[in-house]
Design a protein around this motif. Structure first.
Motif, short mmCIF file in Angstrom:
data_model
loop_
_atom_site.label_atom_id
_atom_site.label_comp_id
_atom_site.label_asym_id
_atom_site.label_seq_id
_atom_site.Cartn_x
_atom_site.Cartn_y
_atom_site.Cartn_z
N GLU A 199 0.82 -1.21 0.00
CA GLU A 199 0.00 0.00 0.00
C GLU A 199 0.85 1.26 0.00
O GLU A 199 0.34 2.37 0.03
N GLY A 200 2.16 1.09 -0.04
CA GLY A 200 3.08 2.22 -0.04
C GLY A 200 3.84 2.34 -1.34
O GLY A 200 3.42 1.83 -2.38
N LEU A 201 4.97 3.04 -1.27
CA LEU A 201 5.82 3.24 -2.45
C LEU A 201 7.27 2.94 -2.09
O LEU A 201 7.72 3.24 -0.99
N ARG A 202 8.00 2.38 -3.05
CA ARG A 202 9.46 2.24 -2.94
C ARG A 202 10.03 3.32 -3.85
O ARG A 202 9.76 3.36 -5.04
N VAL A 203 10.82 4.23 -3.27
CA VAL A 203 11.36 5.38 -4.00
C VAL A 203 12.88 5.32 -3.94
O VAL A 203 13.46 5.14 -2.87
N ILE A 204 13.53 5.48 -5.09
CA ILE A 204 14.99 5.56 -5.16
C ILE A 204 15.35 7.00 -5.51
O ILE A 204 14.83 7.57 -6.47
N VAL A 205 16.25 7.59 -4.69
CA VAL A 205 16.65 8.99 -4.85
C VAL A 205 18.15 9.06 -5.12
O VAL A 205 18.95 8.59 -4.31
N GLU A 206 18.52 9.63 -6.27
CA GLU A 206 19.93 9.89 -6.56
C GLU A 206 20.38 11.06 -5.69
O GLU A 206 19.66 12.04 -5.53
N ALA A 207 21.58 10.92 -5.13
CA ALA A 207 22.09 11.98 -4.25
C ALA A 207 23.57 12.21 -4.54
O ALA A 207 24.28 11.30 -4.97
N PRO A 208 24.05 13.43 -4.28
CA PRO A 208 25.47 13.72 -4.47
C PRO A 208 26.34 12.87 -3.54
O PRO A 208 25.93 12.52 -2.43
N ASP A 209 27.56 12.53 -4.00
CA ASP A 209 28.48 11.71 -3.21
C ASP A 209 28.75 12.32 -1.84
O ASP A 209 28.89 11.61 -0.84
N ASP A 210 28.86 13.67 -1.79
CA ASP A 210 29.19 14.30 -0.50
C ASP A 210 28.06 14.18 0.52
O ASP A 210 28.27 14.41 1.71
N LEU A 211 26.86 13.79 0.08
CA LEU A 211 25.77 13.52 1.02
C LEU A 211 25.62 12.03 1.28
O LEU A 211 25.30 11.62 2.40
N LEU A 212 25.86 11.21 0.26
CA LEU A 212 25.72 9.76 0.44
C LEU A 212 26.66 9.21 1.50
O LEU A 212 26.35 8.20 2.14
N ARG A 213 27.78 9.87 1.71
CA ARG A 213 28.72 9.35 2.72
C ARG A 213 28.14 9.41 4.13
O ARG A 213 28.61 8.74 5.03
N TYR A 214 27.10 10.21 4.33
CA TYR A 214 26.44 10.29 5.63
C TYR A 214 25.25 9.35 5.75
O TYR A 214 24.60 9.31 6.80
N ASP A 248 25.30 2.78 -5.08
CA ASP A 248 26.50 3.58 -5.30
C ASP A 248 26.20 5.07 -5.44
O ASP A 248 26.99 5.91 -5.01
N ASP A 249 25.08 5.40 -6.05
CA ASP A 249 24.76 6.81 -6.32
C ASP A 249 23.40 7.23 -5.81
O ASP A 249 22.88 8.28 -6.17
N ALA A 250 22.78 6.38 -4.96
CA ALA A 250 21.41 6.66 -4.54
C ALA A 250 21.08 5.94 -3.24
O ALA A 250 21.85 5.11 -2.76
N PHE A 251 19.92 6.28 -2.70
CA PHE A 251 19.39 5.56 -1.55
C PHE A 251 17.92 5.27 -1.80
O PHE A 251 17.26 5.94 -2.60
#
Length: 196
Positions: A116-131, A152-155
């Motif tokens: 009943e929900g959604l699976r969402v993939i968000v691309e993010a900059p490397d300097d944010l993904l490290r956190y 590698d490039d998203a969450f």
């Protein structure tokens, strides 16, 4: 300070200005009565100061720095926005510590129905993904969410029906830019470790 628990979805009544800054007027019938002039409100995760309040309408000013670092410049009259007034002493901490200081802009890569929900993939900059860590916290458009998976490039996020009903994330679509704020605790830990 905020928690990433959206209290209301407001609507932009007017937006005027340009590169030198933008004045936003937002219709917010539930938020306006609990905010004073000079108070802070997170708008899609961006902390802005209430400059005036007229009935159910709150006016804000976004300076060029804010427009460069967030998605606010892409909004238009009629758009819906996530609203959260600043946390008050004694309020429940339902989400996580959110400052309303957007760290960067991500882009929605994919959206798929999942139960009943959604699976969402968000691309993010490397300097944010490290956190970002699996099962850690992140604010997306001002909404406190749990990271369900890392790439590698998203969450990835697993959005529950309540979140979809109470925020603007029900309208999320591939290609859409989104405001991101990583968990501030991770940034402090990194700084302390780096200094030895």
């Amino acid at each position: 300070m905020f928690t990433g628990i959206v209290r209301e979805v407001g609507r932009i009544a007017s937006l005027a200005g340009g590169d030198d800054g933008v004045r936003l007027e937002i219709d917010a019938p539930r938020t306006a009565p609990v905010v004073e002039v000079g108070g802070s409100v997170a708008i899609n995760g961006v902390c802005l100061t209430a400059e005036s309040i007229d009935g159910e309408r709150i006016a804000f000013h976004a300076v060029p720095e804010t427009l460069r670092r967030t998605t606010l410049a892409g909004l238009s009259a009629g758009a819906q926005v996530n609203l959260e007034p600043a946390l008050r002493a004694g309020d429940a901490m339902g989400g996580h510590i959110v400052q309303g200081h957007v760290d960067g802009v991500g882009r929605v890569q994919s959206v798929e129905a999942e139960g009943e929900g959604l699976r969402v993939i968000v691309e993010a900059p490397d300097d944010l993904l490290r956190y970002c860590v699996e099962k850690g916290s992140i604010a997306v458009e001002g909404v406190s969410l749990t990271i369900a998976e890392l790439h590698d490039d998203a969450f990835g996020l697993a959005l529950i029906p309540h979140t979809l009903a109470e925020t603007t994330l029900a309208e999320i679509a591939p290609g859409r830019p989104v405001n991101l704020e990583v968990d501030v605790l991770a940034k402090y830990v990194e700084r302390l470790v780096a200094r030895g």
